[in-house]
Design a protein around this motif. Structure first.
Motif, PDB file in Angstrom:
ATOM      1  N   MET A   1       0.828  -1.206   0.000  1.00  0.00           N
ATOM      2  CA  MET A   1       0.000   0.000   0.000  1.00  0.00           C
ATOM      3  C   MET A   1       0.868   1.264   0.000  1.00  0.00           C
ATOM      4  SD  MET A   1      -3.160   1.407   2.170  1.00  0.00           S
ATOM      5  CE  MET A   1      -1.972   2.100   3.241  1.00  0.00           C
ATOM      6  N   THR A   2       0.419   2.280  -0.727  1.00  0.00           N
ATOM      7  CA  THR A   2       1.177   3.535  -0.783  1.00  0.00           C
ATOM      8  C   THR A   2       0.467   4.613   0.035  1.00  0.00           C
ATOM      9  OG1 THR A   2       1.876   3.008  -3.031  1.00  0.00           O
ATOM     10  CG2 THR A   2       2.128   5.281  -2.326  1.00  0.00           C
ATOM     11  N   ARG A   3       1.204   5.250   0.937  1.00  0.00           N
ATOM     12  CA  ARG A   3       0.641   6.393   1.655  1.00  0.00           C
ATOM     13  C   ARG A   3       1.180   7.675   1.058  1.00  0.00           C
ATOM     14  NH1 ARG A   3      -0.037   8.074   6.626  1.00  0.00           N
ATOM     15  NH2 ARG A   3       2.139   7.853   7.257  1.00  0.00           N
ATOM     16  N   VAL A   4       0.274   8.641   0.806  1.00  0.00           N
ATOM     17  CA  VAL A   4       0.710   9.951   0.333  1.00  0.00           C
ATOM     18  C   VAL A   4       0.565  10.916   1.502  1.00  0.00           C
ATOM     19  CG1 VAL A   4       0.318  11.802  -1.323  1.00  0.00           C
ATOM     20  CG2 VAL A   4      -0.049   9.432  -2.012  1.00  0.00           C
ATOM     21  N   VAL A   5       1.673  11.526   1.922  1.00  0.00           N
ATOM     22  CA  VAL A   5       1.645  12.419   3.081  1.00  0.00           C
ATOM     23  C   VAL A   5       2.022  13.826   2.636  1.00  0.00           C
ATOM     24  CG1 VAL A   5       2.704  12.907   5.319  1.00  0.00           C
ATOM     25  CG2 VAL A   5       2.209  10.548   4.666  1.00  0.00           C
ATOM     26  N   LYS A   6       1.134  14.788   2.917  1.00  0.00           N
ATOM     27  CA  LYS A   6       1.419  16.179   2.546  1.00  0.00           C
ATOM     28  C   LYS A   6       2.414  16.794   3.522  1.00  0.00           C
ATOM     29  CE  LYS A   6      -2.480  18.263   0.090  1.00  0.00           C
ATOM     30  NZ  LYS A   6      -2.130  17.656  -1.137  1.00  0.00           N
ATOM     31  N   VAL A   7       3.407  17.495   2.970  1.00  0.00           N
ATOM     32  CA  VAL A   7       4.336  18.238   3.831  1.00  0.00           C
ATOM     33  C   VAL A   7       4.483  19.658   3.296  1.00  0.00           C
ATOM     34  CG1 VAL A   7       5.716  16.305   4.715  1.00  0.00           C
ATOM     35  CG2 VAL A   7       6.308  17.327   2.517  1.00  0.00           C
ATOM     36  N   ASP A   8       4.687  20.590   4.206  1.00  0.00           N
ATOM     37  CA  ASP A   8       4.922  21.966   3.790  1.00  0.00           C
ATOM     38  C   ASP A   8       6.319  22.040   3.137  1.00  0.00           C
ATOM     39  OD1 ASP A   8       3.862  24.983   4.604  1.00  0.00           O
ATOM     40  OD2 ASP A   8       6.037  24.835   4.282  1.00  0.00           O
ATOM     41  N   PRO A   9       6.397  22.629   1.920  1.00  0.00           N
ATOM     42  CA  PRO A   9       7.691  22.628   1.233  1.00  0.00           C
ATOM     43  C   PRO A   9       8.774  23.420   1.970  1.00  0.00           C
ATOM     44  CG  PRO A   9       6.039  23.852  -0.027  1.00  0.00           C
ATOM     45  CD  PRO A   9       5.312  23.185   1.101  1.00  0.00           C
ATOM     46  N   LEU A  10       8.381  24.455   2.694  1.00  0.00           N
ATOM     47  CA  LEU A  10       9.395  25.284   3.348  1.00  0.00           C
ATOM     48  C   LEU A  10       9.647  24.882   4.801  1.00  0.00           C
ATOM     49  CD1 LEU A  10       8.562  28.821   1.932  1.00  0.00           C
ATOM     50  CD2 LEU A  10      10.368  27.233   1.234  1.00  0.00           C
ATOM     51  N   PHE A  11       8.555  24.514   5.497  1.00  0.00           N
ATOM     52  CA  PHE A  11       8.696  24.139   6.912  1.00  0.00           C
ATOM     53  C   PHE A  11       8.073  22.766   7.137  1.00  0.00           C
ATOM     54  CE2 PHE A  11       8.350  28.765   6.550  1.00  0.00           C
ATOM     55  CZ  PHE A  11       9.585  29.129   7.061  1.00  0.00           C
ATOM     56  N   ASP A  13       6.913  19.207   8.363  1.00  0.00           N
ATOM     57  CA  ASP A  13       6.627  18.683   9.678  1.00  0.00           C
ATOM     58  C   ASP A  13       7.587  17.529  10.004  1.00  0.00           C
ATOM     59  OD1 ASP A  13       5.099  17.345  11.777  1.00  0.00           O
ATOM     60  OD2 ASP A  13       4.283  16.115  10.142  1.00  0.00           O
ATOM     61  N   GLU A  14       8.214  17.622  11.177  1.00  0.00           N
ATOM     62  CA  GLU A  14       9.255  16.662  11.599  1.00  0.00           C
ATOM     63  C   GLU A  14       8.765  15.219  11.594  1.00  0.00           C
ATOM     64  OE1 GLU A  14      12.346  16.993  13.917  1.00  0.00           O
ATOM     65  OE2 GLU A  14      12.736  18.841  12.799  1.00  0.00           O
ATOM     66  N   ARG A  15       7.505  15.036  12.014  1.00  0.00           N
ATOM     67  CA  ARG A  15       7.007  13.657  12.173  1.00  0.00           C
ATOM     68  C   ARG A  15       6.956  12.918  10.846  1.00  0.00           C
ATOM     69  NH1 ARG A  15       1.791  13.920  15.310  1.00  0.00           N
ATOM     70  NH2 ARG A  15       1.191  13.881  13.142  1.00  0.00           N
ATOM     71  N   SER A  16       6.492  13.621   9.793  1.00  0.00           N
ATOM     72  CA  SER A  16       6.407  12.975   8.477  1.00  0.00           C
ATOM     73  C   SER A  16       7.807  12.655   7.964  1.00  0.00           C
ATOM     74  CB  SER A  16       5.701  13.879   7.481  1.00  0.00           C
ATOM     75  OG  SER A  16       4.540  14.406   8.052  1.00  0.00           O
ATOM     76  N   LEU A  17       8.740  13.581   8.196  1.00  0.00           N
ATOM     77  CA  LEU A  17      10.107  13.338   7.732  1.00  0.00           C
ATOM     78  C   LEU A  17      10.732  12.181   8.496  1.00  0.00           C
ATOM     79  CD1 LEU A  17      11.660  16.859   7.110  1.00  0.00           C
ATOM     80  CD2 LEU A  17      10.709  15.242   5.491  1.00  0.00           C
ATOM     81  N   ARG A  18      10.440  12.110   9.784  1.00  0.00           N
ATOM     82  CA  ARG A  18      10.967  11.020  10.612  1.00  0.00           C
ATOM     83  C   ARG A  18      10.467   9.674  10.089  1.00  0.00           C
ATOM     84  NH1 ARG A  18      15.004   9.636  12.296  1.00  0.00           N
ATOM     85  NH2 ARG A  18      15.357  11.685  13.192  1.00  0.00           N
TER      86      ARG A  18
END
Ligand code: AMP
Ligand code: MG
Length: 335
Positions: A1-11, A13-18
């Protein structure tokens, strides 16, 4: 399964990057945005993980990956012979510039470099890409996030078209700013050689390297013989329909008549000339043309027309790189 997670391009969110960094650490493949196009990445020090990128993309094993770094200490880990180019690298990094250098083979496997004695390295300027590399703590090997041979992905819609169900995570930061792959310059030879034009323009490179070699295959995309840049022998960026690139606009009328079932990709300034058209951008802002190039190609293949006809552009600044991509995508060039 593929999850698509939105992140702010400039700031971002740490949790998604982690979450993305943890997947990479475990040997998974993750799609992430860069300032050029979306990349499909793996831990550059994990050979098995890097092998997955080739499988997922359907990429020939002899087409090497670019190693993305976040610091000069990581450059030291992967490459040799960069000291004399330090000023140059500091001027353009982080940014859309890839350099070819002699590789340090202790950590970078032959899978990444397709067995070459050199490695392609880039420090991306996109906050999401940079932070992801920082969090992983190791470089990320990543080519563009498209099925091999297809137009590169500049939005998550494009990534989803090509990879839904095939990767575990896609980081969505909206459209990629430049929309065109990095400039590649080979610094491992006697003289610097431009292997792929891109957002860092030839004019700017020549300020640093007056002796820069711009081979014919970069200009004309007609190449026979031993490829200088790996991957060159394959057709690239190609939509699923025949693409006719009309470099000599005086011949446009004839081409329109010869291929009546067409959609034309054109600039704002000339859109009145065509009935079925996709406007790619304005000559007043050449960067807009680069940004929309791959989206225009993907849109054109969805139109119910048999042929895609594209207007040639004057090869200056960023448009030199745009024309390089169009010639590689073309099934026919009218000069
Ligand atoms: P992509 O990221 O999909 O744009 O592909 C990366 C491109 O970088 C490849 O197609 C190669 O042409 C180029 N490249 C990667 N490694 C090397 C290398 N060691 N020498 C020359 N070109 C390279
Ligand atoms: Mg690519």
């Amino acid at each position: 399964m593929t999850r698509v997670v939105k992140v702010d391009p400039l700031f971002p969110d740490e949790r998604s990057l982690r979450e993305a960094a943890d997947l990479l650490k475990k040997g998974e493949v993750v799609v992430f945005p860069t300032e050029t196009v979306y990349g499909i990445g793996a831990d550059a020090y994990n050979e098995e993980a890097c092998r997955k990128i080739f499988e997922i993309k359907g990429r020939p094993a002899d087409n090497p990956l670019i190693v993305h770094i976040c610091s000069f200490s990581q450059l030291e880990e992967v490459a040799d012979g960069y000291e004399s180019f330090r000023d140059f690298l500091e001027r353009f990094w982080p940014g859309p510039l890839t350099v070819i250098l002699p590789k340090k083979s202790q950590r970078i496997s032959d899978v990444v470099t397709a067995g070459l004695p050199t490695v392609a390295v880039r420090m991306p300027a996109h906050p999401v890409a940079l932070k992801l590399i920082e969090m992983l703590g190791d470089p990320i090997a990543a080519p563009s996030a498209n099925l091999s041979g297809r137009p590169s992905a500049t939005s998550v819609e494009h990534v989803v078209e090509d990879f839904m169900g095939r990767v575990s995570l896609i980081l969505d930061a909206g459209n990629t700013p430049f929309g065109l792959e990095s400039t590649i310059i080979d610094l491992s030879r006697e003289k610097p050689v431009l292997l792929r034009p891109g957002p860092v323009e030839v004019e700017k490179l020549k300020e640093f390297f007056p002796d820069l070699v711009v081979p014919d295959f970069v200009k004309k995309s007609e190449f026979r013989g031993k490829p200088l840049a790996p991957g060159m022998k394959y057709r690239h960026y190609a939509p699923s329909k025949p693409l006719i690139l009309v470099e000599n606009l005086e011949k446009m009328k004839d081409v329109l008549r010869e291929f009546p079932d067409h959609v034309v990709i054109c600039v704002e300034e000339r859109k009145e000339l065509y009935r079925d058209r996709i406007v790619i951008g304005s000559l007043k802002n050449p960067y807009s043309i680069a940004q929309n190039l791959f989206a225009a190609l993907r849109e054109a293949e969805k139109r119910e027309k048999e042929y895609i006809i594209v207007e040639g552009l004057e090869e200056r600044g960023i448009l030199f790189a745009v024309m390089n991509r169009l010639r590689k995508a073309a099934s026919r060039i009218v000069r």
